[in-house]
Structure formats: C-alpha cells, structure tokens
Design a protein around this motif. Structure first.
Motif, mmCIF file in Angstrom:
data_model
loop_
_atom_site.group_PDB
_atom_site.id
_atom_site.type_symbol
_atom_site.label_atom_id
_atom_site.label_comp_id
_atom_site.label_asym_id
_atom_site.label_seq_id
_atom_site.Cartn_x
_atom_site.Cartn_y
_atom_site.Cartn_z
ATOM 1 N N ASP A 56 -8.687 7.043 7.763
ATOM 2 C CA ASP A 56 -10.166 6.228 7.428
ATOM 3 C C ASP A 56 -10.592 6.132 9.070
ATOM 4 N N SER A 97 -1.010 3.709 -1.355
ATOM 5 C CA SER A 97 -1.507 2.550 -0.940
ATOM 6 C C SER A 97 -3.085 2.717 -0.707
ATOM 7 N N THR A 98 -3.537 1.532 -0.433
ATOM 8 C CA THR A 98 -5.118 1.661 -0.239
ATOM 9 C C THR A 98 -5.303 1.063 1.233
ATOM 10 N N THR A 99 -4.106 0.795 2.067
ATOM 11 C CA THR A 99 -4.352 0.231 3.295
ATOM 12 C C THR A 99 -4.888 1.187 4.100
ATOM 13 N N PRO A 100 -5.993 0.891 4.897
ATOM 14 C CA PRO A 100 -6.679 1.821 5.774
ATOM 15 C C PRO A 100 -5.599 2.462 6.771
ATOM 16 N N LYS A 119 1.897 -0.224 1.425
ATOM 17 C CA LYS A 119 1.942 -0.797 0.146
ATOM 18 C C LYS A 119 2.259 -2.304 0.195
ATOM 19 N N ARG A 132 -1.063 8.079 1.440
ATOM 20 C CA ARG A 132 -2.454 7.768 0.911
ATOM 21 C C ARG A 132 -2.328 7.851 -0.540
ATOM 22 N N ARG A 180 -4.853 -7.167 3.683
ATOM 23 C CA ARG A 180 -5.983 -6.554 4.003
ATOM 24 C C ARG A 180 -6.274 -6.202 5.314
ATOM 25 N N GLU A 237 -0.793 -4.613 1.723
ATOM 26 C CA GLU A 237 -1.880 -4.418 1.216
ATOM 27 C C GLU A 237 -2.512 -5.759 0.527
#
Length: 403
Positions: free
Chosen positions: A281, A255-258, A226, A252, A232, A229
């Motif tokens: 991912d 956070s949207t961090t791959p 998080k 998951r 990117r 993030e």
C-alpha cells in the motif's frame, strides 16, 4: 546554460557520518546533493570522486534527465546502493541548481504543490509498553498526527527501534558491528499487546505505525498482520525481506493490514511487481538510495496507477538535504502518503542549515529557491569522519538473521 565547472565530495560527522556532493557552475550557482549510505559512506564517496566527478565537468547543468541516463546507462555495472546513491547526489544537486536559476522553490518546478504540507510520523519507543506509550503521548502533545511504536520484547536484551536517546536514534553505534539476539516467537507474542494497549490509551484519532524490520517469514508476517487488524494500523512496515517480491502475496491473502516496504530499494525494478500486483500500500523508497528525484518521480507515477502511495524513509541516516528533497517531492505528487521524520541533532542542523519546518503534524519545505538547504563547510570541517557500523543480528541458536 550553466556549465559544471567543479564538483566536490564533503564527508562530515556531526554525530553521525554524512557524505555531500557540491556541484559548482560557471553561472556562480551551486547545488548540493546527499550521498550518504549508512555504514558504507566512504564507498559512495570514492565512487563519486573516482568515477563520477570527472564525467561531470563541462556538462550542461540543466540537462538533468540526460545526466541521469548517462550515469545509469553509461555504467555497465548498474544499480546497487553505492551507484544509485551517487547518482542521487548528482541528481539532487542539479535539481537544486535548476530551481535556484529559476528563482523558485523546487516543488514549483515539479508541478507545484498538491497539498499544504507533508504529514510526518515520529518514533516513540521504550523498553516496556508503558515507556513506549509515554513517548507516544509526548509526540502527540507536540502536534504529531502519526506515531511509530516500537517496544522492547520480553526475554530479549535489545530490540530494533528501542534506543537510549529518545530524540536522536542512531543504530550505527560502534567501530565494528555489535551483535544482537533475536526471537521471532517472542516478538509475535508481544507486538499485538503493544497495539492493544496503545489504542486503549491513545484512542483512535492518531495514526499508529510499526516496523518489523524484515525479520519474519511470509507466514509469520501474515499471522502478525492478521493479529494487528483490530488496531487499524496506518501500516506494517518491512514485514519480510523483499528480494523476493512474491513474499508479500501470502501476507496480502491473509490480512487487510496495510503494508509498506522499500527503504533499502535502489531501483524501480525492486518494486515493480509489488506495485503492479498491489501487494503493498506504501512504497518507502528514498530520494537518496533510489537514484534521486528523477527516478522517484517515475516510481511515484507507476505507484499512482495502482493506488499505492509514498511513505519515504526519513531516518537520520539521511542528511537534511535528502529530507528537504523528499518534502519538495512529496508536496508535488498526487499520491503522497506520509513522510518519516527523525529529528537531526543541533550539530547536524548547524552543518546543514535549512528552511523546512515542522508544525501541526506537517513538514513544509519553505519558499527558498532550490532545495532550501545548504552545507556550512567550515562547520563540517569541525566534525571529521568516524567509522561506524550498523549491528548484525543472530537467532538465539547463533545463526545469522536479518537485522
């Protein structure tokens, strides 16, 4: 059809230990496969010599899938890194033979090229953030489009991924395991500072990656993901140990961090839940440790159904044979993501002459028949095996931790 007449295990140490399997046929064509397992090389060499090679003599070299099933299902004690590395060596060598007989580079037998080359990332590291960023700039100047950043943690004597030799990092550094001290609390404070400085200094046109090396709990990893993030990342690698695949769910959810994981996986079963539940991912399993090209194609096909891409491990604990195999594999699949690329020493490149090349941020496997890589046995004899261990890791209170 070419019959297998001989198979030999070659162990050499041109700066680090490598185990190679060379399979010969009655057609005068031979193939090579990588059987290196860092820190446990002789275990795989013994498995091959004592248990696998006797079963290969007389077999049809073209029956790759049948041989894979024979060595996997035919062994009651399945899986594990030793067994799967041995199977991978056989598998690579047989694919090498088949493509040489066909007179084609291997990727053509795997369906042809899906892209012009495989994007790779280099390793930039330093004791301080400033040193790390200077190294990153050096990689970018060489044409890299993606760079992994690792920096020293204030208050810790050593940090994973930070090496004295910036070009040839080798963590297996001693005759007996060295011991490192670790503090997740200190690391969680310093890692976001590294990437804040990196984006300000390097801009947004370069992909940035980071390896946490399995050292956090799920909620700690969620916090780091998080916090990262805004910068990117291309991916956050090995956030937690993946024996329990469900550990990736809290990360998951927060956070949207791959997320990427898998360099220590040795079977499709190790990543089945991670892929099917889209908890990662990128799958980082290797051609070598995950049972060869034959099983990696199955893993990639499963991953493609869930929009998970590959990002195969490519450190120097894999010989140029595996690197070439990974490039032919990556070139041929639709869901390739990126390939790790740590350069080998000049001595290693002399022992393993190869046709792959780097340019403009990509590796290309070349157009030689087969894998496009060989072993110079005379050169290999000049570098005898030397025992070397990976380090172990302890927390500051002295308790063992994941290295």
């Amino acid at each position: 059809m070419p019959k297998i007449t001989a198979a030999r295990v070659i162990t050499t140490c041109p700066g680090r230990n490598f185990v190679t399997l060379k399979i010969e046929t009655d057609a005068g064509v031979y193939g090579v496969g990588d059987a290196t397992l860092n820190g446990r090389e002789l275990a795989v060499a013994s498995y091959l010599e004592d248990h696998v090679v006797p079963c290969l003599i007389g077999r049809d070299a073209h029956r790759i899938e049948d041989t894979w099933q024979y060595l996997y299902r035919g062994a009651y004690w399945r899986r594990g890194p030793v067994t799967m590395s041995a199977i991978a060596a056989v598998d690579m060598a047989l694919w090498d033979i088949k493509a040489k007989v066909a007179g084609l580079p291997l990727y053509q037998l795997l369906g042809g090229a899906c892209r012009q080359g495989c994007m790779v990332y280099g390793h930039a590291n330093g004791e301080t953030i400033e040193e790390t960023l200077q190294e990153a700039e050096r990689y970018i100047e060489q044409g890299y489009r993606a760079v992994r950043l690792q920096s020293g943690v204030p208050g810790l004597k050593s940090t994973y991924g930070v090496s004295k030799d910036k070009d040839f990092y080798e963590p297996a550094d001693a005759d007996l395991p060295t011991e490192n001290l670790w503090s997740t609390e200190k690391y969680l404070r310093s890692a976001p500072e590294l990437f804040a400085a990196a984006r300000e200094r390097l801009g947004w046109d370069v992909h940035l990656l980071h390896d946490a090396h399995h050292r956090m709990t799920p909620i700690e990893a969620a916090r780091l993901a998080k916090d990262l993030e805004p910068y990117r990342l291309f991916w956050l690698e090995d956030a937690v140990p993946a024996e329990n695949q469900e550990s990736f769910r809290p990360i998951r959810q927060h956070s949207t961090t791959p997320l990427a994981v898998g360099e220590v996986f040795n079977s499709i079963w190790d990543c089945k839940q991670l892929i099917e539940e889209q908890l990662i991912d990128y799958i980082r399993a290797t051609v070598l440790h995950a049972g060869g090209i034959t099983q990696m194609r199955r893993i990639a096909s499963l991953a493609d159904l869930y929009r998970v891409r590959t990002g195969c491990h490519g450190a120097t604990d894999l010989s140029p044979i595996t690197m070439s195999a990974a490039l032919h594999f990556g070139l041929s699949i639709p869901n390739f993501g990126i390939q790790e690329y740590m350069r080998h020493t000049d001595d290693t490149n002399t022992v393993f002459p190869h046709g792959y090349r780097f340019s403009d941020g990509y590796l290309r496997p070349g157009e030689q028949p087969g894998l496009g890589v060989d072993i110079d046995e005379d050169a290999a004899e000049q570098f005898p095996y030397r025992r070397a261990y990976l380090p172990v890791n302890r927390l500051q209170d002295g308790s063992m931790h994941d290295w």
